[in-house]
Design a protein around this motif. Structure first.
Motif, mmCIF file in Angstrom:
data_model
loop_
_atom_site.group_PDB
_atom_site.id
_atom_site.type_symbol
_atom_site.label_atom_id
_atom_site.label_comp_id
_atom_site.label_asym_id
_atom_site.label_seq_id
_atom_site.Cartn_x
_atom_site.Cartn_y
_atom_site.Cartn_z
ATOM 1 N N VAL A 43 5.445 -11.479 -18.161
ATOM 2 C CA VAL A 43 5.695 -12.430 -17.079
ATOM 3 C C VAL A 43 4.884 -12.012 -15.859
ATOM 4 N N ARG A 44 4.295 -13.006 -15.187
ATOM 5 C CA ARG A 44 3.575 -12.772 -13.942
ATOM 6 C C ARG A 44 4.206 -13.613 -12.834
ATOM 7 N N ALA A 45 4.253 -13.057 -11.635
ATOM 8 C CA ALA A 45 4.770 -13.769 -10.462
ATOM 9 C C ALA A 45 3.609 -14.381 -9.687
ATOM 10 N N GLU A 46 3.865 -15.527 -9.052
ATOM 11 C CA GLU A 46 2.853 -16.204 -8.262
ATOM 12 C C GLU A 46 3.395 -16.470 -6.865
ATOM 13 N N HIS B 216 15.210 -15.575 -25.950
ATOM 14 C CA HIS B 216 15.641 -15.645 -24.550
ATOM 15 C C HIS B 216 14.932 -14.531 -23.780
ATOM 16 N N VAL B 217 14.154 -14.916 -22.759
ATOM 17 C CA VAL B 217 13.380 -13.971 -21.962
ATOM 18 C C VAL B 217 13.970 -13.918 -20.559
ATOM 19 N N MET B 218 14.211 -12.705 -20.044
ATOM 20 C CA MET B 218 14.804 -12.522 -18.719
ATOM 21 C C MET B 218 14.057 -11.441 -17.959
ATOM 22 N N TRP B 219 14.136 -11.513 -16.618
ATOM 23 C CA TRP B 219 13.550 -10.483 -15.767
ATOM 24 C C TRP B 219 14.300 -10.478 -14.443
ATOM 25 N N GLU B 220 14.030 -9.478 -13.615
ATOM 26 C CA GLU B 220 14.686 -9.377 -12.321
ATOM 27 C C GLU B 220 14.010 -10.310 -11.318
ATOM 28 N N ALA B 221 14.818 -11.039 -10.562
ATOM 29 C CA ALA B 221 14.264 -11.933 -9.550
ATOM 30 C C ALA B 221 13.545 -11.128 -8.474
ATOM 31 N N ALA B 222 12.466 -11.683 -7.959
ATOM 32 C CA ALA B 222 11.696 -11.012 -6.923
ATOM 33 C C ALA B 222 12.477 -10.958 -5.615
ATOM 34 N N ALA B 223 12.221 -9.947 -4.803
ATOM 35 C CA ALA B 223 12.817 -9.863 -3.474
ATOM 36 C C ALA B 223 12.224 -10.958 -2.588
ATOM 37 N N GLU B 224 13.024 -11.447 -1.653
ATOM 38 C CA GLU B 224 12.564 -12.542 -0.786
ATOM 39 C C GLU B 224 11.290 -12.161 -0.023
ATOM 40 N N ARG B 225 11.194 -10.878 0.345
ATOM 41 C CA ARG B 225 10.028 -10.448 1.130
ATOM 42 C C ARG B 225 8.725 -10.536 0.345
ATOM 43 N N ASP B 226 8.808 -10.651 -0.992
ATOM 44 C CA ASP B 226 7.588 -10.704 -1.813
ATOM 45 C C ASP B 226 6.931 -12.080 -1.800
ATOM 46 N N GLY B 227 7.617 -13.106 -1.289
ATOM 47 C CA GLY B 227 7.016 -14.429 -1.156
ATOM 48 C C GLY B 227 6.694 -15.116 -2.468
ATOM 49 N N VAL B 228 7.439 -14.817 -3.521
ATOM 50 C CA VAL B 228 7.168 -15.412 -4.833
ATOM 51 C C VAL B 228 7.621 -16.865 -4.855
ATOM 52 N N THR B 229 6.785 -17.741 -5.381
ATOM 53 C CA THR B 229 7.116 -19.174 -5.483
ATOM 54 C C THR B 229 7.283 -19.632 -6.928
ATOM 55 N N GLY B 230 6.930 -18.797 -7.908
ATOM 56 C CA GLY B 230 7.071 -19.193 -9.306
ATOM 57 C C GLY B 230 6.709 -18.055 -10.246
ATOM 58 N N TYR B 231 6.958 -18.309 -11.532
ATOM 59 C CA TYR B 231 6.671 -17.318 -12.574
ATOM 60 C C TYR B 231 5.916 -17.984 -13.721
ATOM 61 N N GLN B 232 5.080 -17.222 -14.383
ATOM 62 C CA GLN B 232 4.387 -17.657 -15.584
ATOM 63 C C GLN B 232 4.784 -16.730 -16.735
ATOM 64 N N VAL B 233 5.208 -17.326 -17.840
ATOM 65 C CA VAL B 233 5.635 -16.560 -19.012
ATOM 66 C C VAL B 233 4.553 -16.666 -20.087
ATOM 67 N N PHE B 234 4.150 -15.523 -20.617
ATOM 68 C CA PHE B 234 3.096 -15.468 -21.625
ATOM 69 C C PHE B 234 3.642 -14.882 -22.928
ATOM 70 N N GLU B 235 3.127 -15.398 -24.028
ATOM 71 C CA GLU B 235 3.401 -14.806 -25.343
ATOM 72 C C GLU B 235 2.057 -14.406 -25.945
#
Length: 315
Positions: A94-97, A45-64
């Motif tokens: 994890v990277r944000a897009e 189970h992989v978790m992270w903090e949600a991005a702030a709305e001002r950052d304009g994030v539309t998705g996440y990519q998870v890498f192993e």
């Protein structure tokens, strides 16, 4: 350069469209607070903090180990990575897009090692026997629970809210902190234990946690001490009216996540403290309802929801 809506509007007003069309080339910040916890011999189970709305994030990519394994929309900040190998170490990033396709960097990797597989393990752990919780701020809460037991060993504890898993911690932990909650909201949490074969226990006892209003929000608006009881052909709802400064005569009832009716109390019958309402039911016995309600505020808006209760209808 990322432009927020107010900045873009000001640019258009002062300089015109031609000066405000620079492409967005600024990547969002890397996701923070990344954790990884083995939930079974084949899942992490992989978790992270949600991005702030001002950052304009539309998705996440998870890498192993640098290999893309999952893509998620912006409203998701956790995922189970399945199909893994028992007794194996994994490292996740994890990277944000954003909407322009800019990718963030990666923060520190989160590592987890899957436990050994246990053949033909079909016995679930015992449910945690007790759960306690309290708000630690308008957007945060702390939970604790009793340790569960299992014939092959507990590998994780899962926290559920409204029937949805929202958090996972390791087998040696019997408490956790939750963040990202909403102010002036009643949350109902339960905890389940899980073993290496992904068998989950029944829910432990539910605990209600009410987050306080944020600074300046005024008193809480959620109906308190909400209960739902089934008897043959009837469901009885009971609650304590919120302190809105006036008598509260209207409540919106939700059943299984959908608004179903508005409960109205006539003149002279508006409850000022404990309220009760009976619903005649025609659904078959054994049907399960998840019910909650909210009050109409003096300004005409709906207030915060009560805790959600699950009730099984009776013939």
């Amino acid at each position: 350069m990322r432009r927020t809506a107010p900045t873009l509007a000001l640019c258009l007003a002062l300089a015109g469209p031609a000066a405000c069309t620079a492409p967005d080339t600024e990547p969002p910040p890397a996701p923070a607070g990344l954790t990884a916890q083995a939930g079974s011999a084949t899942t992490v189970h992989v978790m992270w903090e949600a991005a702030a709305e001002r950052d304009g994030v539309t998705g996440y990519q998870v890498f192993e180990a640098g290999r893309l394994v999952r893509e998620l929309p912006a409203d998701k900040s956790m995922v189970d990575i399945t199909g893994l190998t028992p007794q194996t170490a994994y490292a996740f990033t994890v990277r944000a897009e954003d909407a322009a396709g800019n990718l963030s960097g990666t923060g520190p990797a989160a590592s987890a090692t899957t436990p050994a597989a246990t053949a033909e393990d079909r016995r679930a752990p015992t449910a945690p026997a007790a759960t306690t919780g309290r708000a630690t701020g308008p957007r945060a809460a702390g939970l604790s629970w009793s340790a569960a037991t299992d014939d092959t060993g507990v590998t994780a504890y899962d926290v559920y809210q409204g029937g949805v898993r929202i958090h996972t911690v390791g087998p040696g932990e019997t408490s956790t902190a939750l963040s990202g909650l909403r102010p002036d909201t009643v949350y109902t949490f339960t905890v389940r234990a899980r073993d290496g074969a992904d068998n989950s226990s029944p829910d432990g006892p539910a605990v209600d946690v009410t987050t306080p209003p944020a600074s300046g929000d005024g008193p809480g608006t959620a109906p308190a001490e909400f209960t739902a009881t089934a008897s043959p052909g009837t469901v009885t709802l009971s609650w304590t009216a919120p302190d809105t400064g006036r008598e509260t005569s209207e409540y919106e009832l939700y059943v299984n996540g959908r608004p179903t009716t508005v409960i109205q109390f006539g003149a002279g019958a508006v409850p000022s403290g404990r309220a009760e309402h009976r619903i005649a039911v025609t659904e078959p016995a054994g049907t399960v309802w998840a019910v909650k309600l909210r009050a109409r505020l003096p300004d005409g808006n709906w207030g915060a929801f009560s805790a959600e209760r699950t009730v099984t209808l009776k013939a």
